[in-house]
Design an enzyme around this catalytic site. Structure first.
Site, PDB file in Angstrom:
ATOM      1  N   ASP A   1       0.785  -1.201   0.150  1.00 48.46           N
ATOM      2  CA  ASP A   1       0.186  -0.102  -0.028  1.00 48.46           C
ATOM      3  C   ASP A   1       0.865   1.291  -0.173  1.00 48.46           C
ATOM      4  O   ASP A   1       2.006   1.170   0.408  1.00 48.46           O
ATOM      5  CB  ASP A   1      -0.838   0.141   1.179  1.00 48.46           C
ATOM      6  CG  ASP A   1      -1.909  -0.958   1.080  1.00 48.46           C
ATOM      7  OD1 ASP A   1      -1.967  -1.931   0.484  1.00 48.46           O
ATOM      8  OD2 ASP A   1      -2.969  -0.843   2.205  1.00 48.46           O
TER       9      ASP A   1
ATOM     10  N   HIS B   1      -5.527   9.304   0.915  1.00 52.35           N
ATOM     11  CA  HIS B   1      -5.387   8.500   1.961  1.00 52.35           C
ATOM     12  C   HIS B   1      -6.096   9.056   3.260  1.00 52.35           C
ATOM     13  O   HIS B   1      -5.586   9.012   4.207  1.00 52.35           O
ATOM     14  CB  HIS B   1      -3.862   8.317   2.446  1.00 52.35           C
ATOM     15  CG  HIS B   1      -3.458   7.133   3.300  1.00 52.35           C
ATOM     16  ND1 HIS B   1      -3.920   6.936   4.398  1.00 52.35           N
ATOM     17  CD2 HIS B   1      -3.361   5.849   2.627  1.00 52.35           C
ATOM     18  CE1 HIS B   1      -3.491   5.587   4.730  1.00 52.35           C
ATOM     19  NE2 HIS B   1      -3.155   5.125   4.016  1.00 52.35           N
TER      20      HIS B   1
ATOM     21  N   HIS C   1      -6.095   2.901  -4.059  1.00 47.39           N
ATOM     22  CA  HIS C   1      -5.992   3.115  -2.570  1.00 47.39           C
ATOM     23  C   HIS C   1      -6.402   4.536  -2.093  1.00 47.39           C
ATOM     24  O   HIS C   1      -5.915   5.132  -1.096  1.00 47.39           O
ATOM     25  CB  HIS C   1      -4.434   2.947  -1.917  1.00 47.39           C
ATOM     26  CG  HIS C   1      -4.306   2.682  -0.549  1.00 47.39           C
ATOM     27  ND1 HIS C   1      -5.225   1.970   0.365  1.00 47.39           N
ATOM     28  CD2 HIS C   1      -3.373   3.091   0.356  1.00 47.39           C
ATOM     29  CE1 HIS C   1      -4.682   1.955   1.483  1.00 47.39           C
ATOM     30  NE2 HIS C   1      -3.960   2.778   1.475  1.00 47.39           N
TER      31      HIS C   1
ATOM     32  N   HIS D   1       3.760  -2.228   3.039  1.00 43.30           N
ATOM     33  CA  HIS D   1       3.661  -1.068   2.425  1.00 43.30           C
ATOM     34  C   HIS D   1       4.995  -1.076   1.727  1.00 43.30           C
ATOM     35  O   HIS D   1       6.277  -1.016   2.250  1.00 43.30           O
ATOM     36  CB  HIS D   1       3.888   0.049   3.453  1.00 43.30           C
ATOM     37  CG  HIS D   1       2.381  -0.045   4.229  1.00 43.30           C
ATOM     38  ND1 HIS D   1       2.314  -0.848   5.489  1.00 43.30           N
ATOM     39  CD2 HIS D   1       1.312   0.615   4.019  1.00 43.30           C
ATOM     40  CE1 HIS D   1       0.901  -0.821   5.928  1.00 43.30           C
ATOM     41  NE2 HIS D   1       0.456   0.371   5.194  1.00 43.30           N
TER      42      HIS D   1
HETATM   43 NI    NI Z   1      -2.520   2.872   3.591  1.00 46.12          NI
END
Ligand code: NI
Length: 473
Positions: free
Chosen positions: A257, A311, A307, A401
């Site tokens: 991510d 954020h 995503h 990540h």
């Molecule tokens: Ni994230």
């Protein structure tokens, strides 16, 4: 009023991320640019971001009982030329009460490698006083809901200055500075002819840089894209979908991510050397600044997914803002890879029926995870590798990540040890095989216990998820 610069055209620009992790509370995410040949600018931006994060962390821990604690920094380029760069940070936060934003624009003069606050675009103190006076007059005019009394010649108040493409000096304020927070962003454009006598040498360079900034390209494409959003389209798949049958093979989906970031290329090297495929939940803002890693993901058989744009915790946003977060990221990714993403991972895994319904309208299945590497909470790659290996099960969706260097450092060991256990690395849709993934459905893992345990698609008309066993044992 300011036309921001397309960052993908700026040589040596990378997106840096500071985050607490997708399962952490309070929710904290900050992105900011770094530019290879501007180390002093990078230091200043990092320092600003860290100070804000620390301050929020203290406030949030003091108010630990409040319901919604979220912090978010995103950025834009106010100008970029071979003489000057302007980076605007937008700092948003919520501690219990509503969302509020502040803005600050940092300038870097390439001709003498100096980092400057916005007020240094003005030549001297009298120029700042003159600007304050002009702004006071304008705010006192037709905009009765603003309060001009608080406008003083304070460099801290004039900390976000830029120019529009006509060369007008744009002064913007934080929420609550010159009016109620409900007004949102208040900005005043001072005509170029009035502003020019007030500018410093750097200010004049900044103005010239902004004059070259053309209006945003692709607005016609954007309108077409939005008009077509949600209409039928072929499901997105990696270029190698179908090469593994997870009904027979022991499959696991590695997911990354928040990228792309500075270490994403190295991660792609490692995955490629191992013939491992993964799913990348990219942020639209990062993807549009650094499109090349996404193109490489597609070429190398990985899957690129959504995503959101910047954020934010979607559960705290209005329907319109959620739609905007999804659409902007869909558009940025589609423009880059030529394929419309079919999967959404909501930031912090925070989702509900309303978000699933909006995702369904965009053709997106909602993907969470079954195994959290908690990678952002340790700097030790060995700890990350150990957790991932311990939590991996057939059908698992593993959260990591790609913006985080220790995670990339942990990758060779993760791949080696999971291979030893007989795992094959696939993209998320491959876990579900011929069952497929439905827009608006929520998916946590491909195993029988975690599969679709939020109840399947809730909002995609009459369609229900087939509630038989998934394709993995
Ligand atoms: Ni994230």
């Amino acid at each position: 009023m300011i036309n921001y610069v397309d960052p993908s055209g700026v040589h040596g620009l990378n997106v840096r991320t500071v985050a607490a992790g997708d399962s952490a509370d309070p929710h904290m995410y900050a992105a900011y640019p770094s530019i290879d040949d501007a180390p002093r600018l990078n230091e200043k931006l990092l320092k600003t971001v860290k100070e804000q994060l620390d301050r929020f962390g203290r406030d949030a821990s003091r108010d630990a009982d409040l319901p919604h604690r979220e912090f978010n920094i995103d950025w834009q380029l106010a100008a970029a030329s071979d003489q000057v760069i302007g980076v605007r940070l937008r700092i948003g936060e919520s501690v219990g009460a509503g969302w509020s934003e502040s803005r600050t624009t940092v300038w870097y003069d390439r001709t003498d490698s100096r980092v400057l606050d916005s007020a240094a675009l003005l030549k001297d103190r009298p120029a700042l006083e003159e600007l304050a006076s002009i702004v006071r007059d304008r705010l006192a005019g037709p905009r009765r809901e603003t309060s001009s009394r608080t406008v003083k010649a304070d460099p801290g108040l004039f900390d976000s200055l830029g120019f529009n493409p006509r060369g007008d000096l744009v002064v913007e304020f934080d929420d609550n500075q010159v009016g109620a927070a409900s007004l949102g962003r208040v900005a005043v454009a001072v005509p170029a002819s009035e502003a020019e006598p007030l500018l410093s040498a750097t200010g004049a360079r900044a103005q010239r840089a902004a004059l070259k900034t053309t209006s945003e390209p692709g607005s016609k494409l954007w309108k077409e894209f939005i008009a077509e959003a949600g209409t039928a389209k072929p499901p997105a798949a990696s270029s190698q979908t179908g090469s593994v049958d997870c009904a027979k093979a022991k499959c696991v989906a590695l997911t990354y991510d928040d990228g792309p970031g500075p270490d994403t290329g190295r991660l792609l090297d490692l995955l490629g050397a191992d013939h491992a495929r993964a799913t990348f939940f990219s942020l639209g803002a990062n993807a549009s600044a650094r499109p090349e890693p996404l193109k490489r993901m597609m070429r190398e058989g990985h899957l690129v997914a959504n995503h959101t744009w910047s954020h934010r915790d979607l559960t705290a946003l209005t329907d319109n803002r959620i739609t905007d977060q999804l659409n902007r990221a869909q558009y940025a990714i589609t423009q880059t890879i030529g394929q419309v993403p079919a999967l959404l991972r909501p930031p912090y895994g925070a989702t509900d029926d309303r978000i699933a319904s909006i995702a369904a309208g965009r053709g997106l299945a909602v993907v969470r995870w079954s195994a959290d590497s908690r990678d952002l909470r340790t700097a030790d790659p060995k700890v990350i590798a150990k957790r991932v290996v311990a939590e991996a099960k057939p059908g698992a969706i593993i959260l990591m990540h790609d913006v985080y260097r220790p995670t990339v450092d942990a990758t060779p060991e993760i791949l080696r040890r999971l291979r030893e256990k007989g795992y094959t690395f696939v993209t998320v849709p491959e876990l579900y095989g011929s069952l497929g993934m439905l827009p608006g459905g929520t998916y946590n893992s491909g195993d029988s216990t975690g599969w679709n345990d939020l109840g399947g698609p809730k909002s995609s008309g009459d369609t229900q998820a087939p509630l038989q066993r998934p394709t993995t044992p």
